[in-house]
Write an enzyme that holds these catalytic residues in place. Sequence first.
Site, mmCIF file in Angstrom:
data_model
loop_
_atom_site.group_PDB
_atom_site.id
_atom_site.type_symbol
_atom_site.label_atom_id
_atom_site.label_comp_id
_atom_site.label_asym_id
_atom_site.label_seq_id
_atom_site.Cartn_x
_atom_site.Cartn_y
_atom_site.Cartn_z
ATOM 1 N N ASP A 75 0.951 -1.180 -0.203
ATOM 2 C CA ASP A 75 0.114 0.117 0.008
ATOM 3 C C ASP A 75 1.078 1.247 0.102
ATOM 4 O O ASP A 75 1.907 1.194 0.019
ATOM 5 C CB ASP A 75 -0.945 0.046 1.129
ATOM 6 C CG ASP A 75 -0.461 0.297 2.710
ATOM 7 O OD1 ASP A 75 0.789 -0.008 2.573
ATOM 8 O OD2 ASP A 75 -1.044 0.644 3.432
ATOM 9 N N TYR A 77 3.087 4.844 0.758
ATOM 10 C CA TYR A 77 3.664 5.367 1.970
ATOM 11 C C TYR A 77 2.452 6.234 2.436
ATOM 12 O O TYR A 77 1.704 6.966 1.942
ATOM 13 C CB TYR A 77 4.635 6.135 1.448
ATOM 14 C CG TYR A 77 5.847 5.497 1.038
ATOM 15 C CD1 TYR A 77 6.557 4.617 1.558
ATOM 16 C CD2 TYR A 77 6.185 5.798 -0.575
ATOM 17 C CE1 TYR A 77 7.718 3.807 0.847
ATOM 18 C CE2 TYR A 77 7.430 5.127 -0.919
ATOM 19 C CZ TYR A 77 8.093 4.190 -0.224
ATOM 20 O OH TYR A 77 8.996 3.655 -0.940
ATOM 21 N N PHE A 88 6.725 1.993 -4.365
ATOM 22 C CA PHE A 88 8.114 2.200 -3.901
ATOM 23 C C PHE A 88 8.680 3.694 -3.995
ATOM 24 O O PHE A 88 9.818 4.076 -3.719
ATOM 25 C CB PHE A 88 8.849 1.192 -4.373
ATOM 26 C CG PHE A 88 8.557 -0.245 -3.957
ATOM 27 C CD1 PHE A 88 9.204 -0.790 -2.686
ATOM 28 C CD2 PHE A 88 8.226 -1.078 -4.484
ATOM 29 C CE1 PHE A 88 9.135 -1.833 -2.100
ATOM 30 C CE2 PHE A 88 7.877 -2.591 -4.303
ATOM 31 C CZ PHE A 88 8.266 -2.700 -2.972
#
Length: 234
Positions: A75, A77, A88
């Site tokens: 999921d 940040y 990412f």
Amino acid sequence: MTDTPSAALDLPGLLPPTWLAVLTPHLDPAATAALGAFVAEEYATRTVFPPLPDLFAAYRLCAPEDCRVLILGQDPYHKAGQAHGLSFSVRDGVRVPPSLRNVYKELSEDLGVPVSKSGNLTPWASQGVLLLNAVLTVREATPNSHAGKGWEAFTDATIRALDALDHRVVFLLWGGYARKKRELITNPAHVVLEAGHPSPMNPRGFLGCRPFSAANKALVDAGLPAVEWDLSAR
């Protein structure tokens, strides 16, 4: 964020037309509408990441016909200024998160390229790397807060749509959560590369897996161009 809920979001209507066409056969209309109502309520009454304009950034930057690699995260940040719709990835100027630092370390050791100072993975997305999270939204400071609300069916539909493509797609599944998605990939044209999650909390299983060279070999073997993974010029 406002104090009053807004109308349900037409999530399929926010997708690029090419993605809408390939996802529609794999989506349940009622479940997708319920998810749209939940997401709209959350954006209206909570602080939610990524910002709504970035919700489908991964889809906008990587059309299905161009997709060569899928990197699946869990999921977004959950801290302000980080998530921008690509798994990412963080925007230029944002400190590179720990998991991405390990990705960069492995990239450097795998291909011998310098480590990028930027955590922005947009150049990968523009080359046909779909940077997808299994859950596409999250409340501020509350990881996994939108898990189990319907996003999983939406992104599973995305994996099924990619599985139905004729050209090779390399699926990079990092960590136990992502690796469970392997059962969705049945087309023998594709290649699945599994490894541990790059989180520093996972001391083994990712570093040393050499996913970038392996992905490029699988692409070249299928007559497709390799991905230019080097981000160090940024």
